[in-house]
Design an enzyme around this catalytic site. Sequence first.
Site: not given
Length: 299
Positions: A82, A113
């Site tokens: 963004e 992960e």
Amino acid sequence: MKPGSYTEARNSYTEKIDQVSTLEMVQMINREDIKVAEAVRPELPAIALAIDGIAARMQSGGRLIYIGAGTSGRLGILDASECPPTFSTPPELVIARIAGGKRAITNAVEGAEDDLEAGRREIEALEVNEKDSVVGIAASGHTPYVLGGMQEARHRGALVISLACNHPAPIEEHAEIVIAPLVGPEVVTGSTRLKAGTAQKLVLNMLSTGTMIRLGKTYSNLMVDVQMTNLKLRARGARIVAQACGISDAEARRLLEKCDNEVKTAIVSYLADIPAARARSRLTAVHGVIRKALSVKDL
């Protein structure tokens, strides 16, 4: 030391959530969500410290890098993605890495992960250095991928910041600045995309937005670094100039035409009552910060 608040703990308030009406269900969720902003409040001094550190390094040519897994990684990607449309930053200024790579943005990548070395390699591949800031994001504060990335970033001299919803947590051991909003047990046990994810989103909003404000990407609360590349953005640019200068939209559009559609140049030109070229020169001299450009003398 703050008391622990474990993301895997069971929430006694929602133990009967599957037995109540749908309205009662969402009321339960809403009641828990209300706690999130208050959990972030005690972390504001650390968040402010992080913003100042990130901004100082960016002014020296550094980057802001998010590293996370699962929801935490996706939130980092969202925040980074963004920044270019909001603040007209180059895509390489704020970047994010997620365990499992691009596929993990929309799909679970089992075991990704848990790979500490993969986290190290991500930071190594980015050639992180002392000008950069790295934010490790992990709701639990235990994610090996994130820990590996943070360890490597610290070794390379970067500013390392941890963002977790547990305290104390292993993630903190590798951070210079610790941010730990303690939101408490989730509505659905262990589903950290809920309150923990919301808290992380709030913090990431502050980190990126606060940094951009410190870098002069706003004038007052106006997004003055907008690039007028389409009809919507041209209209927004004119609106911003009109609001900043206290003139009509029509006047703002005419002013922008004289200033090559550069919003900051138009604002400085009007408020300082100087030609566009001088306004542009002032902005260049003060790294694009409008308030400084309005107060400096011409070279």
